[in-house]
Design a protein around this motif. Sequence first.
Motif, mmCIF file in Angstrom:
data_model
loop_
_atom_site.group_PDB
_atom_site.id
_atom_site.type_symbol
_atom_site.label_atom_id
_atom_site.label_comp_id
_atom_site.label_asym_id
_atom_site.label_seq_id
_atom_site.Cartn_x
_atom_site.Cartn_y
_atom_site.Cartn_z
ATOM 1 N N ASP A 1 -48.478 -19.119 -22.417
ATOM 2 C CA ASP A 1 -48.837 -19.527 -21.228
ATOM 3 C C ASP A 1 -49.789 -18.388 -20.457
ATOM 4 O O ASP A 1 -49.810 -18.249 -19.198
ATOM 5 C CB ASP A 1 -47.855 -19.652 -20.278
ATOM 6 N N ASP B 1 -38.951 -9.924 -16.133
ATOM 7 C CA ASP B 1 -38.743 -11.197 -16.793
ATOM 8 C C ASP B 1 -40.157 -11.336 -17.746
ATOM 9 O O ASP B 1 -41.204 -11.332 -17.028
ATOM 10 C CB ASP B 1 -38.551 -12.347 -15.856
ATOM 11 N N VAL B 2 -39.869 -11.925 -18.908
ATOM 12 C CA VAL B 2 -41.096 -11.767 -19.770
ATOM 13 C C VAL B 2 -41.046 -13.363 -20.684
ATOM 14 O O VAL B 2 -39.673 -13.649 -20.757
ATOM 15 C CB VAL B 2 -41.374 -10.588 -20.703
ATOM 16 N N ALA B 3 -42.160 -13.914 -21.383
ATOM 17 C CA ALA B 3 -42.025 -15.023 -21.889
ATOM 18 C C ALA B 3 -41.247 -14.567 -23.107
ATOM 19 O O ALA B 3 -40.761 -13.513 -23.478
ATOM 20 C CB ALA B 3 -43.247 -15.484 -22.364
ATOM 21 N N GLU C 1 -44.569 -14.514 -13.302
ATOM 22 C CA GLU C 1 -44.972 -15.326 -14.563
ATOM 23 C C GLU C 1 -46.378 -15.996 -14.602
ATOM 24 O O GLU C 1 -46.680 -16.839 -15.493
ATOM 25 C CB GLU C 1 -43.899 -16.582 -14.659
ATOM 26 N N ASP D 1 -39.798 -10.808 -11.301
ATOM 27 C CA ASP D 1 -40.115 -12.176 -11.940
ATOM 28 C C ASP D 1 -41.665 -12.554 -11.542
ATOM 29 O O ASP D 1 -41.872 -13.306 -10.816
ATOM 30 C CB ASP D 1 -39.208 -13.293 -11.573
ATOM 31 N N ARG E 1 -49.985 -15.363 -20.392
ATOM 32 C CA ARG E 1 -49.247 -14.056 -19.924
ATOM 33 C C ARG E 1 -49.489 -13.010 -20.942
ATOM 34 O O ARG E 1 -48.576 -12.690 -21.947
ATOM 35 C CB ARG E 1 -47.958 -14.346 -19.785
ATOM 36 N N TYR F 1 -41.112 -10.852 -6.497
ATOM 37 C CA TYR F 1 -42.527 -11.450 -7.019
ATOM 38 C C TYR F 1 -43.637 -11.068 -6.326
ATOM 39 O O TYR F 1 -43.752 -10.605 -4.979
ATOM 40 C CB TYR F 1 -42.288 -12.773 -6.531
#
Length: 370
Positions: free
Chosen positions: A174, A165-167, A131, A129, A176, A95
């Motif tokens: 959101d 990680d993706v939506a 986000e 990750d 992103r 992160y």
Amino acid sequence: MTSQWMDGFWLKVNILLSLLSLIVCLSNCPCSESSFCNPIVSPPRKEIFVFQLGGTDWKSYDWSVVTTVAMFGKYDPQLMCYAHSKGARVVLKGYLSATQLKNKTITQQWISQQVQLAVDQFMDGINIDIEGPLDKSEAPLLTQLVADTTKAFHQAIPGSQVTTDVAWSPDCIDKRCYDYKGLAESCDFLFLMSYDEQSQIYGDCIAMANSPYNKTVSGVEKFLKLGISTDKLVLGVPWYGYDYPCIHLTEDHVCSIEKVPFRGAPCSDAAGKQIAYGAIRKMLSVNSTTGRLWNSTYAAPYFQYRSTSTGVTHQMWYDDPQSLKYRYNYASNVNLRGVGMWHGDCLDYSGDSTAEQQTKDMWDAIASFL
């Protein structure tokens, strides 16, 4: 000397140091067999990607199907050893904030630190990750971080795996607004978080499925239309649901919820509370006033119950083996690289006979993909 040359020089130095550390670390292997400290180098196969948040529930996972565990809780050397004994990878959580992404020095230091941590802990890679919101002008910063991280890990740890990680959809969910095609090309694969799909509600402010089948499929199709290979996509599903207090409930089970805005949307699933599948099944058995109901559009179950403390009627939306098989079958039919879940610890591993069967059914449902 150019800045690019210096970045490359120090990247090579850090990789060399990591390789030397790997040799030294092997003498400190915490496993019963030293071979369990070796990185997993098995070739790509159908991916079953499990997030683990801590504790010891991992001992009850179905290790006949698990291929990767993302250790998002406290580092557990016993989990690493056991996973390696089963041929499964264990990866770090990665992160950085949007502000940190803008600082080249910070990102290069972070990459070096993550590689070193993976070497020291005998890990097999990293799951990035991030986000937070990014606009299209900032998106290349994340793509570059992922590309640099992948290069560093692949060179320092042969067979290592870097994922992002993706939506659930590439439509700036959101806020992103990432470079999704670039991200897919820069790492081993994308983990599609096909859950929390009501994080932004622009229509009627009502309770809905966490991972409605129609939206999930639409999101995957949009990734494919970007030209992203199916081998670069792993479909993530929820092993938890949302408990919504109803402000108003109609006879045909439409539950109006509180307006809780999120990143520009007037309503969101923040009006509800996340509940793990194991707890949901207990509530369905003990508290439900409707029994299990089914929404064919969303291909998802739900039920209602009345709070004993407030008297308010709640609507619970969740996923179970039946609904998940629809998603696993779809992933198989379009030949996605794999499936996974948030998260592996949502089930009831207590050993109670009823819970034990429910937990087995959830793991067994994955066979619909394999």
